[in-house]
Design a protein around this motif. Structure first.
Motif, PDB file in Angstrom:
ATOM      1  N   LEU A   1       6.033  12.241 -16.984  1.00 34.96           N
ATOM      2  CA  LEU A   1       5.147  13.069 -17.803  1.00 34.96           C
ATOM      3  C   LEU A   1       4.055  13.653 -16.911  1.00 34.96           C
ATOM      4  O   LEU A   1       2.895  13.244 -16.969  1.00 34.96           O
ATOM      5  CB  LEU A   1       4.533  12.215 -18.922  1.00 34.96           C
ATOM      6  N   PRO A   2       4.381  14.631 -16.086  1.00 33.79           N
ATOM      7  CA  PRO A   2       3.440  15.087 -15.072  1.00 33.79           C
ATOM      8  C   PRO A   2       2.135  15.663 -15.611  1.00 33.79           C
ATOM      9  O   PRO A   2       1.120  15.610 -14.936  1.00 33.79           O
ATOM     10  CB  PRO A   2       4.231  16.142 -14.298  1.00 33.79           C
ATOM     11  N   GLU A   3       2.129  16.205 -16.809  1.00 37.45           N
ATOM     12  CA  GLU A   3       0.914  16.819 -17.340  1.00 37.45           C
ATOM     13  C   GLU A   3       0.230  15.972 -18.406  1.00 37.45           C
ATOM     14  O   GLU A   3      -0.719  16.405 -19.039  1.00 37.45           O
ATOM     15  CB  GLU A   3       1.239  18.210 -17.870  1.00 37.45           C
ATOM     16  N   GLU A   4       0.679  14.751 -18.589  1.00 35.38           N
ATOM     17  CA  GLU A   4       0.135  13.860 -19.610  1.00 35.38           C
ATOM     18  C   GLU A   4      -1.328  13.509 -19.356  1.00 35.38           C
ATOM     19  O   GLU A   4      -2.059  13.187 -20.273  1.00 35.38           O
ATOM     20  CB  GLU A   4       0.967  12.570 -19.669  1.00 35.38           C
ATOM     21  N   SER A   5      -1.790  13.590 -18.125  1.00 33.34           N
ATOM     22  CA  SER A   5      -3.159  13.181 -17.805  1.00 33.34           C
ATOM     23  C   SER A   5      -4.201  14.005 -18.543  1.00 33.34           C
ATOM     24  O   SER A   5      -5.327  13.558 -18.727  1.00 33.34           O
ATOM     25  CB  SER A   5      -3.407  13.267 -16.297  1.00 33.34           C
TER      26      SER A   5
ATOM     27  N   GLU B   1       0.846  -1.188   0.000  1.00 28.50           N
ATOM     28  CA  GLU B   1       0.000   0.000   0.000  1.00 28.50           C
ATOM     29  C   GLU B   1       0.882   1.239   0.000  1.00 28.50           C
ATOM     30  O   GLU B   1       1.810   1.356   0.800  1.00 28.50           O
ATOM     31  CB  GLU B   1      -0.921   0.022   1.221  1.00 28.50           C
ATOM     32  N   LEU B   2       0.601   2.145  -0.913  1.00 26.16           N
ATOM     33  CA  LEU B   2       1.364   3.381  -1.047  1.00 26.16           C
ATOM     34  C   LEU B   2       0.441   4.553  -0.765  1.00 26.16           C
ATOM     35  O   LEU B   2      -0.712   4.560  -1.201  1.00 26.16           O
ATOM     36  CB  LEU B   2       1.928   3.502  -2.469  1.00 26.16           C
ATOM     37  N   ARG B   3       0.932   5.536  -0.078  1.00 20.16           N
ATOM     38  CA  ARG B   3       0.178   6.770   0.179  1.00 20.16           C
ATOM     39  C   ARG B   3       0.726   7.854  -0.750  1.00 20.16           C
ATOM     40  O   ARG B   3       1.941   8.041  -0.842  1.00 20.16           O
ATOM     41  CB  ARG B   3       0.334   7.222   1.615  1.00 20.16           C
ATOM     42  N   VAL B   4      -0.182   8.524  -1.435  1.00 22.19           N
ATOM     43  CA  VAL B   4       0.198   9.564  -2.391  1.00 22.19           C
ATOM     44  C   VAL B   4      -0.574  10.828  -2.053  1.00 22.19           C
ATOM     45  O   VAL B   4      -1.777  10.774  -1.805  1.00 22.19           O
ATOM     46  CB  VAL B   4      -0.133   9.123  -3.842  1.00 22.19           C
ATOM     47  N   GLU B   5       0.108  11.946  -2.051  1.00 22.95           N
ATOM     48  CA  GLU B   5      -0.547  13.244  -1.867  1.00 22.95           C
ATOM     49  C   GLU B   5      -0.686  13.880  -3.248  1.00 22.95           C
ATOM     50  O   GLU B   5       0.299  14.221  -3.897  1.00 22.95           O
ATOM     51  CB  GLU B   5       0.289  14.141  -0.942  1.00 22.95           C
ATOM     52  N   GLY B   6      -1.924  13.991  -3.716  1.00 25.49           N
ATOM     53  CA  GLY B   6      -2.194  14.528  -5.045  1.00 25.49           C
ATOM     54  C   GLY B   6      -1.812  15.985  -5.184  1.00 25.49           C
ATOM     55  O   GLY B   6      -1.812  16.744  -4.210  1.00 25.49           O
ATOM     56  N   ARG B   7      -1.508  16.375  -6.417  1.00 22.03           N
ATOM     57  CA  ARG B   7      -1.127  17.756  -6.728  1.00 22.03           C
ATOM     58  C   ARG B   7      -2.239  18.483  -7.484  1.00 22.03           C
ATOM     59  O   ARG B   7      -2.029  19.545  -8.026  1.00 22.03           O
ATOM     60  CB  ARG B   7       0.140  17.751  -7.582  1.00 22.03           C
ATOM     61  N   GLY B   8      -3.401  17.846  -7.569  1.00 26.59           N
ATOM     62  CA  GLY B   8      -4.502  18.415  -8.346  1.00 26.59           C
ATOM     63  C   GLY B   8      -4.720  17.584  -9.596  1.00 26.59           C
ATOM     64  O   GLY B   8      -3.908  16.734  -9.957  1.00 26.59           O
ATOM     65  N   TRP B   9      -5.850  17.818 -10.268  1.00 21.66           N
ATOM     66  CA  TRP B   9      -6.229  16.996 -11.419  1.00 21.66           C
ATOM     67  C   TRP B   9      -5.430  17.318 -12.679  1.00 21.66           C
ATOM     68  O   TRP B   9      -5.466  16.571 -13.645  1.00 21.66           O
ATOM     69  CB  TRP B   9      -7.719  17.126 -11.677  1.00 21.66           C
ATOM     70  N   GLY B  10      -4.681  18.397 -12.684  1.00 21.93           N
ATOM     71  CA  GLY B  10      -3.922  18.768 -13.874  1.00 21.93           C
ATOM     72  C   GLY B  10      -2.495  18.269 -13.897  1.00 21.93           C
ATOM     73  O   GLY B  10      -1.774  18.506 -14.853  1.00 21.93           O
ATOM     74  N   GLU B  11      -2.069  17.556 -12.854  1.00 21.51           N
ATOM     75  CA  GLU B  11      -0.672  17.131 -12.781  1.00 21.51           C
ATOM     76  C   GLU B  11      -0.560  15.807 -12.024  1.00 21.51           C
ATOM     77  O   GLU B  11      -1.147  15.654 -10.958  1.00 21.51           O
ATOM     78  CB  GLU B  11       0.141  18.203 -12.052  1.00 21.51           C
ATOM     79  N   ALA B  12       0.197  14.879 -12.584  1.00 18.24           N
ATOM     80  CA  ALA B  12       0.440  13.612 -11.895  1.00 18.24           C
ATOM     81  C   ALA B  12       1.256  13.883 -10.637  1.00 18.24           C
ATOM     82  O   ALA B  12       2.186  14.684 -10.646  1.00 18.24           O
ATOM     83  CB  ALA B  12       1.168  12.637 -12.806  1.00 18.24           C
TER      84      ALA B  12
END
Length: 124
Positions: A86-90, A36-47
């Motif tokens: 590719l942080p903005e590929e989403s 299990e990994l915990r990730v703090e999101g940066r918003g929907w525009g960036e991975a």
């Protein structure tokens, strides 16, 4: 959930789920271990992070707020996190995105799923 995941792996190995290329290869991999990994999101525009599966590939996790990502890998194989390549590929139309109860492909077609996390994932 773990029993259902094992059933799905057995049913779809070598088809929808590749690798492994066959049920025999899945069985040769042996027991899977959950991480299990915990990730703090940066918003929907960036991975926020790439999760690397050694010898297989990677996914980019995108979202807002804290996220828990659970993966199952063969014993002895550990997922690695890194800064996204590719942080903005989403935001491009080149990847399937999972946003909770539906999967959206590159053509904008949706398919309902059984629920899950409110994060986008892309296979690299």
């Amino acid at each position: 959930a773990t029993a259902k995941a094992a059933e799905v792996r057995r049913k779809h190995a070598g088809g929808v789920l590749t690798p492994p290329a066959s049920l025999e290869r899945l069985e040769a991999l042996g027991e899977l271990e959950e991480h299990e990994l915990r990730v703090e999101g940066r918003g929907w525009g960036e991975a926020a992070v790439d999760v690397v599966f050694p010898g297989l590939g990677w996914i980019a996790v995108t979202g807002a707020g804290e996220c828990s990502v659970r993966v199952a890998l063969p014993r002895g194989v550990r997922p690695i996190t890194r800064e996204p390549l590719l942080p903005e590929e989403s935001w491009r139309k080149t990847a399937a995105k999972f946003t909770g109860a539906k999967l959206v492909n590159a053509r904008g077609q949706t398919r309902r799923t059984g629920g899950g996390s409110r994060r986008s994932a892309r296979r690299g």
